[in-house]
Design an enzyme around this catalytic site. Structure first.
Site, short mmCIF file in Angstrom:
data_model
loop_
_atom_site.label_atom_id
_atom_site.label_comp_id
_atom_site.label_asym_id
_atom_site.label_seq_id
_atom_site.Cartn_x
_atom_site.Cartn_y
_atom_site.Cartn_z
N ASP A 29 7.40 -16.16 -1.84
CA ASP A 29 7.81 -14.89 -2.44
C ASP A 29 8.51 -14.05 -1.37
O ASP A 29 7.88 -13.66 -0.38
CB ASP A 29 6.59 -14.16 -2.98
CG ASP A 29 6.93 -12.96 -3.84
OD1 ASP A 29 8.00 -12.36 -3.62
OD2 ASP A 29 6.14 -12.63 -4.73
N SER A 37 3.82 -6.95 -9.82
CA SER A 37 4.71 -6.40 -8.80
C SER A 37 4.40 -4.91 -8.57
O SER A 37 3.28 -4.57 -8.18
CB SER A 37 6.16 -6.67 -9.19
OG SER A 37 7.06 -6.41 -8.13
N HIS A 73 8.84 -14.78 -6.57
CA HIS A 73 8.27 -13.58 -7.16
C HIS A 73 8.09 -13.69 -8.67
O HIS A 73 7.57 -12.77 -9.31
CB HIS A 73 9.17 -12.39 -6.83
CG HIS A 73 8.48 -11.06 -6.93
ND1 HIS A 73 7.35 -10.73 -6.21
CD2 HIS A 73 8.76 -9.96 -7.70
CE1 HIS A 73 6.98 -9.50 -6.52
NE2 HIS A 73 7.80 -9.01 -7.42
#
Length: 208
Positions: free
Chosen positions: A154, A104, A185
């Site tokens: 996502d 991320s 995610h």
């Protein structure tokens, strides 16, 4: 820039092993990915910095002004600082290879360093990166190994932007592999397995 310019976790590796940098997601810390790193490359020396930007108390590696809206000036400054931190550790460790893995926000800073200074890393795993801008690659990505992992649903990192990042990297002659799952995610087991396959050559090199 010193090896202590970030708060970080550091685990020793076997002689001749790779140096493995781990970059956490928003709200994580220097311990978030250490166990995963050990699982993927048991013999590697690990360095895992903590992001030095606070977003309402959550650690990040650079500032943003909204979801998916980056402060590009701050990103440039933080990328330069992170590159210097990585280089300092490389110079001390003198490893057989330098590898990065980020999730991320951590994937985003890792990607930004790769764009800015491709020579720092031999290989990189970008888990759920979000690069909402056209990268300017300062150097040569030819043959650099990159694994991107992503969720087809996502909500933070839309699949079309993942595909666009893949296209950017391929256009720069990087050796790109993409691993998808049908979720969002979160990191799923097939991503871990893809990373293990991706790192297998480095694990074999060190007898791990």
């Amino acid at each position: 820039m010193s090896i202590d310019s970030y708060i970080h976790a550091a685990l020793p590796g076997s002689p001749g092993s790779p140096l493995f940098f781990l970059f956490h997601g928003t709200g994580g810390d220097e311990r978030q990915l250490v166990s995963l790193g050990r699982e993927l490359l048991p013999s590697a020396a690990i360095v895992s910095p903590r992001g030095d930007v606070s977003e309402f108390g959550a650690a990040r590696f650079f500032r943003r002004t909204g979801e998916g809206v980056y402060d590009m000036d701050d990103l440039a400054l933080r990328t330069k600082k992170m590159a210097a931190f990585i280089r300092a550790h490389r110079n001390v460790t003198k490893p057989s290879a330098v590898i990065g893995l980020g999730y991320s926000n951590g994937a985003n800073i890792l990607a930004s360093v790769v764009f800015a200074e491709p020579e720092l890393f031999d290989a990189a795993v970008l888990m759920h990166p979000l690069i909402p801008f056209q990268p300017e690659i300062d150097g040569d990505l030819a043959g650099k190994r990159v694994l991107i992992t992503a969720g087809r649903h996502d909500p933070i990192c839309p699949p079309n932007l993942t595909s666009r990042l893949e296209a950017y990297l391929r256009a720069a002659a990087a050796d790109v592999t993409v691993e998808w799952h049908e979720g969002g995610h979160e990191i799923r087991p097939n991503e871990i397995e893809a990373a293990k396959r991706f790192f297998s050559a480095y694990a074999a090199r060190t007898g791990a």
